[in-house]
Each structure stands twice: as C-alpha cells, then as structure tokens.
Design an enzyme around this catalytic site. Sequence first.
Site, PDB file in Angstrom:
ATOM      1  N   TYR A  63      -0.777  -0.094  10.675  1.00 52.84           N
ATOM      2  CA  TYR A  63      -1.067  -0.526   9.308  1.00 52.84           C
ATOM      3  C   TYR A  63       0.096  -0.180   8.382  1.00 52.84           C
ATOM      4  O   TYR A  63       0.537  -1.024   7.580  1.00 52.84           O
ATOM      5  CB  TYR A  63      -2.345   0.147   8.813  1.00 52.84           C
ATOM      6  N   SER A 116       0.845  -1.192   0.000  1.00 58.34           N
ATOM      7  CA  SER A 116       0.000   0.000   0.000  1.00 58.34           C
ATOM      8  C   SER A 116       0.879   1.241   0.000  1.00 58.34           C
ATOM      9  O   SER A 116       2.025   1.194   0.458  1.00 58.34           O
ATOM     10  CB  SER A 116      -0.888   0.000   1.253  1.00 58.34           C
TER      11      SER A 116
END
Length: 311
Positions: free
Chosen positions: A179, A153
């Site tokens: 994350y 990501s």
Amino acid sequence: MTLTTTSFGMRATAAEVIDGVDLSGRRMIVTGGSSGLGVETVRALAGAGAEVTIATRNPADAEPLVGEFPGTRAVALDLADLASVRAFCDAWTGPLDGLVANAGVMMLPTRQVDAQGWEMQLSINYLGHFALALGLRTALEAAEQPRVVVVSSGAQLRAGFDFDDPQFERRAYDPFVAYAQSKTADVLLAVGISRRWAEHGITANACAPGWIHTNLTRHLDQATMQAFGAMDADGNLVTPDYYKTPAQGASTTVLLAASPLLDGLTGRYFEDNQEAEVVDGGPEIMAGVAKWSVDPDAADRLWDYALPVVR
C-alpha cells in the site's frame, strides 16, 4: 523553495475551502466518487456549480448523489481493468477542467494481481489512474486551467518505490508495504505529469487526506485497527482526536482541485490544506512528503516503466 500556505486548518471542510468559488461551467471527474471521501469531494465541487462525473465500478451506488445534484452523472470505471479505462476515455467528449484521482484500495491481505500481472494495490491506486490521465490528456489540454489531483496518503512516508521488485514477485508480500509503495507511486504520478504537461497548461498535485473512517479500511483486521487507536477490544469503531470527518478529509483534495488560491501551482504535495515539507521517510516520521516520493528521477523512471503497459 517557499512552501505554499493557506488559512485553512486540518478541521476545515471541503465546502469551506471553496466557499464563494463559482465552478459553473467547469467539468470534473472524481474516481471513486460514490463512497467515502469521494462523496464529499463530489458534493463540494457540485455544490459550487461544477458538472461532476462520478467514475465508479458500480454507478448504481452513486444514484443518491446524482439525485442530489442534477448536473452530476455516474459512469462505470474499473481502474484494475485497462479496457474499462480505455472505454471511459474513448466515451469522454469535450474539455475536462479537473481530474481527481481519488479511488483506491488499502492493505489487501493477500497478494492479488491484475491481467497485466501488476500487484492489485499498485494497479488500482496508480496504474489505472496513470492510464486514465493519459487517455484524457487531450480533454485536459482543451480546458482553460486544467488540474489533476492525485489522492495519496501519509503511508508514502513508509516505503519508496521498489524498482527491483515492484510486483512482489520475489520479496515476501506485505500488505502495508504494498500500500505504501502504491501511495508513493501516486505522488510520483503527480510529479511526472507536472514535469511533462505543465508547458501545456496542465497542473498536477498530490495530497494526503489524513485519518478518516471510510470503507477504505475494510481489509484491515481488528488488531491493526486497534493499533491505529480506531477500534476498541470489542470490535467497535472509536474516533481518536487525530481523525477527521469525511468532509474534513476531502478538503485538501477540493482545495487542490478548485481553489483559485492555488492557480498555476504544480508538482506539489499537500496535507491539512498546506504544502508539506520534504523530509526523510521512515517509520518515525509522521508528517511531510518523503524525498523518494517527489524525486524527479524516480518519477521519470516510473513513467517509463508503466507507459508500455497502458499503451
């Protein structure tokens, strides 16, 4: 180093990037293949003739996709449970042409840990996939041109891997930092595999799919979604111009998994179907791959940190 480019832009779909490619006889695994980007990844690969195994916590969720492509099957896999990962690997027979590490979880609001004491985002996004790749290494080596694709990501630009406190045992837990760290770890996984297994013919690359409406954002509150520009004041989803459809978001994954344009390429990071530039990470950086995400020393250190846990 010259960056690898393709003719496909950010709006290309997964099917378009492998249009005309025949994957008959190729065997592939897609984790998290029963929803979101995973569905579109499976659909493109299976549509090109590959035999795809959907690795998912609930195989029943994949029944519509299995019905759509007779050569596709769904098998139970819980990435947060290393016993489940071992069982999956032990049951696999024959060569494996492609492992797509697609499954993930994003921004759990509170700190949760797995049986090993690993923070859950790091456990699911990285550790489970690390164990899966190790367990399937022999199957990968038995294939002609095996590829590993790790879905990361753009969040990897926001945080490096904190080797001093990776499990948030001392620092305050932050859902986004956790994350981001896990997505950095995902890129380091691809780098680590490339460094160790390239001599055995296994390539590994990572990618960012971009911004897409999927159930990955199910843990985000309304304020966060509004800050992303993806929700209005009444709680309705909106789609900013920079968002992609799931089919567009899966394109870079499929490109790395199956396109002959990238034969032999390894240890790289792609976004919008192009190899990304290595940049300094930080809150203002919106594209590229952070130096800390492709640092070979960090990749080796992370490998050594995780290896005793999965062995």
